[in-house]
Design a protein around this motif. Structure first.
Motif, PDB file in Angstrom:
ATOM      1  N   ASP A  80      66.641 -78.026 -15.083  1.00 19.46           N
ATOM      2  CA  ASP A  80      66.641 -78.720 -16.367  1.00 19.46           C
ATOM      3  C   ASP A  80      67.717 -78.125 -17.267  1.00 19.46           C
ATOM      4  N   ASP A  81      67.916 -78.710 -18.460  1.00 17.22           N
ATOM      5  CA  ASP A  81      69.007 -78.286 -19.328  1.00 17.22           C
ATOM      6  C   ASP A  81      68.893 -76.819 -19.718  1.00 17.22           C
ATOM      7  N   ALA A  82      67.688 -76.365 -20.010  1.00 21.08           N
ATOM      8  CA  ALA A  82      67.509 -74.973 -20.426  1.00 21.08           C
ATOM      9  C   ALA A  82      67.855 -74.010 -19.292  1.00 21.08           C
ATOM     10  N   THR A  83      67.441 -74.366 -18.078  1.00 18.45           N
ATOM     11  CA  THR A  83      67.749 -73.521 -16.926  1.00 18.45           C
ATOM     12  C   THR A  83      69.247 -73.497 -16.671  1.00 18.45           C
ATOM     13  N   ARG A  84      69.853 -74.654 -16.726  1.00 17.60           N
ATOM     14  CA  ARG A  84      71.298 -74.749 -16.510  1.00 17.60           C
ATOM     15  C   ARG A  84      72.062 -73.904 -17.530  1.00 17.60           C
ATOM     16  N   GLU A  85      71.665 -73.989 -18.805  1.00 16.58           N
ATOM     17  CA  GLU A  85      72.350 -73.231 -19.851  1.00 16.58           C
ATOM     18  C   GLU A  85      72.157 -71.731 -19.652  1.00 16.58           C
ATOM     19  N   ALA A  86      70.974 -71.331 -19.219  1.00 17.70           N
ATOM     20  CA  ALA A  86      70.733 -69.913 -18.979  1.00 17.70           C
ATOM     21  C   ALA A  86      71.604 -69.391 -17.836  1.00 17.70           C
ATOM     22  N   ILE A  87      71.767 -70.203 -16.801  1.00 17.85           N
ATOM     23  CA  ILE A  87      72.624 -69.799 -15.682  1.00 17.85           C
ATOM     24  C   ILE A  87      74.083 -69.726 -16.127  1.00 17.85           C
ATOM     25  N   LEU A  88      74.523 -70.749 -16.860  1.00 14.38           N
ATOM     26  CA  LEU A  88      75.907 -70.738 -17.351  1.00 14.38           C
ATOM     27  C   LEU A  88      76.204 -69.512 -18.202  1.00 14.38           C
ATOM     28  N   ALA A  89      75.224 -69.105 -19.005  1.00 13.46           N
ATOM     29  CA  ALA A  89      75.421 -67.967 -19.904  1.00 13.46           C
ATOM     30  C   ALA A  89      75.711 -66.678 -19.145  1.00 13.46           C
ATOM     31  N   SER A  90      75.370 -66.663 -17.856  1.00 13.86           N
ATOM     32  CA  SER A  90      75.640 -65.452 -17.072  1.00 13.86           C
ATOM     33  C   SER A  90      77.130 -65.154 -16.998  1.00 13.86           C
ATOM     34  N   TYR A  91      77.973 -66.175 -17.179  1.00 13.69           N
ATOM     35  CA  TYR A  91      79.421 -65.936 -17.174  1.00 13.69           C
ATOM     36  C   TYR A  91      79.899 -65.169 -18.401  1.00 13.69           C
ATOM     37  N   GLU A  92      79.038 -65.021 -19.383  1.00 11.59           N
ATOM     38  CA  GLU A  92      79.365 -64.189 -20.547  1.00 11.59           C
ATOM     39  C   GLU A  92      78.773 -62.788 -20.416  1.00 11.59           C
ATOM     40  N   HIS A  93      78.108 -62.532 -19.294  1.00 10.73           N
ATOM     41  CA  HIS A  93      77.438 -61.245 -19.081  1.00 10.73           C
ATOM     42  C   HIS A  93      77.713 -60.704 -17.684  1.00 10.73           C
ATOM     43  N   LEU A  94      78.891 -60.966 -17.152  1.00 10.42           N
ATOM     44  CA  LEU A  94      79.233 -60.442 -15.833  1.00 10.42           C
ATOM     45  C   LEU A  94      79.323 -58.915 -15.872  1.00 10.42           C
ATOM     46  N   ASP A  95      78.998 -58.301 -14.745  1.00 13.79           N
ATOM     47  CA  ASP A  95      79.092 -56.842 -14.656  1.00 13.79           C
ATOM     48  C   ASP A  95      80.547 -56.428 -14.476  1.00 13.79           C
ATOM     49  N   PRO A  96      81.007 -55.445 -15.261  1.00 10.73           N
ATOM     50  CA  PRO A  96      82.341 -54.900 -14.983  1.00 10.73           C
ATOM     51  C   PRO A  96      82.294 -54.074 -13.705  1.00 10.73           C
TER      52      PRO A  96
END
Length: 226
Positions: A83-99
Protein backbone atom coordinates in the motif's frame (compact mmCIF):
# COMPACT_ATOMS: atom_id res chain seq x y z
CA UNK A 1 47.74 15.83 -12.44
CA UNK A 2 48.14 18.51 -9.79
CA UNK A 3 49.49 17.54 -6.35
CA UNK A 4 45.99 18.00 -4.97
CA UNK A 5 42.85 17.13 -6.85
CA UNK A 6 39.13 17.67 -6.77
CA UNK A 7 37.83 14.25 -5.76
CA UNK A 8 34.27 13.49 -6.87
CA UNK A 9 32.84 10.55 -4.94
CA UNK A 10 29.86 8.68 -6.24
CA UNK A 11 27.27 8.23 -3.47
CA UNK A 12 25.26 5.09 -4.29
CA UNK A 13 27.37 1.96 -4.16
CA UNK A 14 30.55 3.90 -3.36
CA UNK A 15 30.17 5.91 -0.15
CA UNK A 16 26.87 4.26 0.82
CA UNK A 17 25.71 0.68 0.46
CA UNK A 18 22.55 0.47 -1.64
CA UNK A 19 21.91 -3.08 -0.41
CA UNK A 20 21.14 -1.70 3.05
CA UNK A 21 17.59 -1.13 1.76
CA UNK A 22 17.02 -4.81 2.49
CA UNK A 23 16.36 -3.90 6.10
CA UNK A 24 13.38 -1.77 5.12
CA UNK A 25 12.17 -4.34 2.62
CA UNK A 26 12.25 -7.06 5.26
CA UNK A 27 10.55 -4.87 7.86
CA UNK A 28 7.77 -3.65 5.59
CA UNK A 29 6.97 -6.69 3.44
CA UNK A 30 5.67 -10.13 4.25
CA UNK A 31 8.46 -11.78 2.30
CA UNK A 32 11.19 -14.37 2.81
CA UNK A 33 14.85 -13.40 2.93
CA UNK A 34 15.31 -14.88 -0.54
CA UNK A 35 12.46 -12.82 -1.95
CA UNK A 36 13.73 -9.66 -0.25
CA UNK A 37 17.11 -10.24 -1.92
CA UNK A 38 15.48 -10.64 -5.33
CA UNK A 39 13.42 -7.47 -4.90
CA UNK A 40 16.54 -5.57 -3.84
CA UNK A 41 18.51 -6.76 -6.87
CA UNK A 42 15.69 -5.94 -9.29
CA UNK A 43 15.11 -2.53 -7.71
CA UNK A 44 18.74 -1.48 -8.10
CA UNK A 45 19.04 -2.89 -11.62
CA UNK A 46 15.89 -1.09 -12.75
CA UNK A 47 16.96 2.13 -11.04
CA UNK A 48 20.10 2.17 -13.17
CA UNK A 49 18.30 1.04 -16.31
CA UNK A 50 15.65 3.74 -15.98
CA UNK A 51 18.32 6.41 -15.50
CA UNK A 52 19.99 5.29 -18.74
CA UNK A 53 16.67 5.15 -20.56
CA UNK A 54 15.49 8.58 -19.45
CA UNK A 55 18.82 10.12 -20.44
CA UNK A 56 18.86 8.48 -23.86
CA UNK A 57 15.22 9.36 -24.50
CA UNK A 58 15.87 12.95 -23.33
CA UNK A 59 12.97 12.49 -20.93
CA UNK A 60 14.67 13.52 -17.70
CA UNK A 61 13.00 13.05 -14.34
CA UNK A 62 14.62 13.45 -10.91
CA UNK A 63 16.38 10.43 -9.48
CA UNK A 64 13.83 10.13 -6.67
CA UNK A 65 11.15 9.52 -9.32
CA UNK A 66 13.40 7.05 -11.12
CA UNK A 67 13.95 5.24 -7.84
CA UNK A 68 10.21 5.13 -7.13
CA UNK A 69 9.42 3.78 -10.60
CA UNK A 70 12.10 1.11 -10.20
CA UNK A 71 10.65 0.05 -6.85
CA UNK A 72 7.18 -0.25 -8.36
CA UNK A 73 8.59 -2.43 -11.12
CA UNK A 74 10.47 -4.65 -8.66
CA UNK A 75 7.39 -5.19 -6.51
CA UNK A 76 5.30 -6.01 -9.58
CA UNK A 77 7.99 -8.30 -10.99
CA UNK A 78 7.96 -10.41 -7.85
CA UNK A 79 4.21 -10.23 -7.25
CA UNK A 80 4.38 -8.32 -3.98
CA UNK A 81 1.59 -5.90 -3.06
CA UNK A 82 2.38 -2.75 -1.06
CA UNK A 83 0.00 0.00 0.00
CA UNK A 84 1.03 3.67 -0.23
CA UNK A 85 2.33 3.83 3.34
CA UNK A 86 4.44 0.71 2.89
CA UNK A 87 5.79 1.93 -0.42
CA UNK A 88 6.74 5.32 1.07
CA UNK A 89 8.46 3.66 4.02
CA UNK A 90 10.53 1.51 1.67
CA UNK A 91 11.41 4.48 -0.53
CA UNK A 92 12.56 6.42 2.52
CA UNK A 93 15.29 3.83 3.03
CA UNK A 94 17.21 5.59 0.24
CA UNK A 95 17.64 8.51 2.63
CA UNK A 96 19.04 6.20 5.32
CA UNK A 97 21.55 4.01 3.50
CA UNK A 98 24.46 2.70 5.55
CA UNK A 99 27.83 4.30 4.79
CA UNK A 100 30.62 1.87 4.09
CA UNK A 101 32.73 1.43 7.24
CA UNK A 102 35.76 3.19 5.75
CA UNK A 103 33.83 6.11 4.19
CA UNK A 104 34.23 8.79 6.87
CA UNK A 105 37.88 7.99 7.57
CA UNK A 106 38.69 8.07 3.85
CA UNK A 107 37.03 11.44 3.33
CA UNK A 108 38.77 12.83 6.40
CA UNK A 109 42.21 11.64 5.34
CA UNK A 110 41.85 13.03 1.84
CA UNK A 111 40.57 16.38 3.07
CA UNK A 112 43.45 16.66 5.53
CA UNK A 113 45.82 15.95 2.64
CA UNK A 114 44.53 19.07 0.88
CA UNK A 115 42.19 17.55 -1.66
CA UNK A 116 38.78 19.06 -2.38
CA UNK A 117 36.28 16.35 -1.44
CA UNK A 118 32.86 16.34 -3.09
CA UNK A 119 30.00 14.05 -3.97
CA UNK A 120 29.03 13.69 -7.63
CA UNK A 121 25.89 11.63 -7.98
CA UNK A 122 22.79 10.96 -10.04
CA UNK A 123 20.71 11.63 -6.93
CA UNK A 124 18.74 14.84 -6.93
CA UNK A 125 19.86 17.46 -4.39
CA UNK A 126 17.27 16.69 -1.73
CA UNK A 127 18.12 12.98 -1.78
CA UNK A 128 21.85 13.60 -1.56
CA UNK A 129 21.81 16.25 1.13
CA UNK A 130 19.50 14.22 3.36
CA UNK A 131 21.52 11.04 2.92
CA UNK A 132 24.82 12.83 3.50
CA UNK A 133 23.48 14.15 6.81
CA UNK A 134 21.94 10.86 7.91
CA UNK A 135 25.05 8.86 7.00
CA UNK A 136 27.38 11.24 8.85
CA UNK A 137 29.18 12.26 5.65
CA UNK A 138 28.12 15.92 5.37
CA UNK A 139 30.75 17.38 7.76
CA UNK A 140 33.49 15.79 5.65
CA UNK A 141 32.38 17.13 2.25
CA UNK A 142 33.25 20.41 0.54
CA UNK A 143 30.30 20.18 -1.85
CA UNK A 144 27.50 17.96 -3.09
CA UNK A 145 27.00 18.04 -6.86
CA UNK A 146 23.97 16.51 -8.53
CA UNK A 147 23.37 15.37 -12.08
CA UNK A 148 20.04 17.16 -11.70
CA UNK A 149 21.90 20.40 -12.43
CA UNK A 150 22.27 19.36 -16.08
CA UNK A 151 19.00 17.38 -16.33
CA UNK A 152 20.60 14.12 -17.37
CA UNK A 153 22.41 11.22 -15.75
CA UNK A 154 25.83 9.63 -15.69
CA UNK A 155 27.61 8.52 -17.78
CA UNK A 156 26.67 11.51 -19.97
CA UNK A 157 29.83 13.69 -20.24
CA UNK A 158 27.79 16.75 -19.24
CA UNK A 159 27.52 15.46 -15.66
CA UNK A 160 31.30 15.21 -15.23
CA UNK A 161 31.95 18.45 -17.08
CA UNK A 162 29.50 20.24 -14.79
CA UNK A 163 31.37 18.99 -11.73
CA UNK A 164 34.60 20.46 -13.07
CA UNK A 165 32.88 23.76 -13.81
CA UNK A 166 31.13 23.85 -10.41
CA UNK A 167 34.41 23.37 -8.58
CA UNK A 168 36.36 25.68 -10.93
CA UNK A 169 38.81 22.86 -11.62
CA UNK A 170 40.23 21.72 -14.95
CA UNK A 171 38.57 18.40 -15.67
CA UNK A 172 41.97 16.68 -15.87
CA UNK A 173 42.55 17.70 -12.23
CA UNK A 174 39.26 16.11 -11.13
CA UNK A 175 39.09 12.46 -10.18
CA UNK A 176 35.89 10.44 -9.99
CA UNK A 177 35.90 7.80 -7.25
CA UNK A 178 33.24 5.16 -7.84
CA UNK A 179 32.39 1.57 -7.09
CA UNK A 180 30.42 1.43 -10.36
CA UNK A 181 32.60 0.43 -13.31
CA UNK A 182 30.26 2.04 -15.86
CA UNK A 183 30.59 5.35 -13.96
CA UNK A 184 34.38 5.14 -13.98
CA UNK A 185 34.34 4.37 -17.71
CA UNK A 186 32.12 7.38 -18.33
CA UNK A 187 34.21 9.79 -16.25
CA UNK A 188 37.37 8.66 -17.98
CA UNK A 189 35.71 9.19 -21.33
CA UNK A 190 34.86 12.75 -20.26
CA UNK A 191 38.50 13.47 -19.38
CA UNK A 192 38.57 12.90 -15.62
CA UNK A 193 41.12 10.83 -13.79
CA UNK A 194 39.40 7.97 -11.99
CA UNK A 195 39.63 5.58 -9.09
CA UNK A 196 37.61 2.38 -9.27
CA UNK A 197 36.62 0.83 -5.96
CA UNK A 198 36.38 -2.78 -7.11
CA UNK A 199 35.09 -4.48 -3.97
CA UNK A 200 33.96 -7.64 -5.78
CA UNK A 201 37.11 -8.16 -7.89
CA UNK A 202 35.04 -7.82 -11.07
CA UNK A 203 36.45 -7.41 -14.58
CA UNK A 204 36.32 -3.84 -15.87
CA UNK A 205 33.87 -2.66 -18.52
CA UNK A 206 34.67 -3.26 -22.19
CA UNK A 207 33.33 0.18 -23.21
CA UNK A 208 34.84 3.43 -21.97
CA UNK A 209 38.21 4.44 -20.52
CA UNK A 210 39.92 2.14 -18.02
CA UNK A 211 40.52 3.43 -14.49
CA UNK A 212 43.57 5.46 -13.57
CA UNK A 213 43.63 3.68 -10.23
CA UNK A 214 41.97 0.48 -8.98
CA UNK A 215 41.56 -0.36 -5.29
CA UNK A 216 39.52 -2.90 -3.35
CA UNK A 217 38.01 -0.46 -0.85
CA UNK A 218 37.67 3.23 -0.09
CA UNK A 219 40.63 3.15 2.28
CA UNK A 220 42.79 2.24 -0.69
CA UNK A 221 41.96 5.60 -2.30
CA UNK A 222 43.29 7.42 0.76
CA UNK A 223 46.34 5.13 0.89
CA UNK A 224 47.20 6.05 -2.70
CA UNK A 225 46.29 9.75 -2.75
CA UNK A 226 46.67 11.05 0.82
Amino acid sequence: MADTETLCFDMYGTLCDTSSVTGALAAELDASDALVSRIDETWRAKQLQYSYQSALMEAYQPFWDVTADALDYALAQWGVAADDATREAILASYEHLDPYPDAVDTLTRLSEAGHTVTVLSNGNPGMLETLAENAGLAPHLDDVISADEVSTFKPNPAVYENAAARTDTPIADCRLVSGNAWDVAGAGNAGMATAWVDRANDPFERIGVEPSLTVDGLAGVADELA
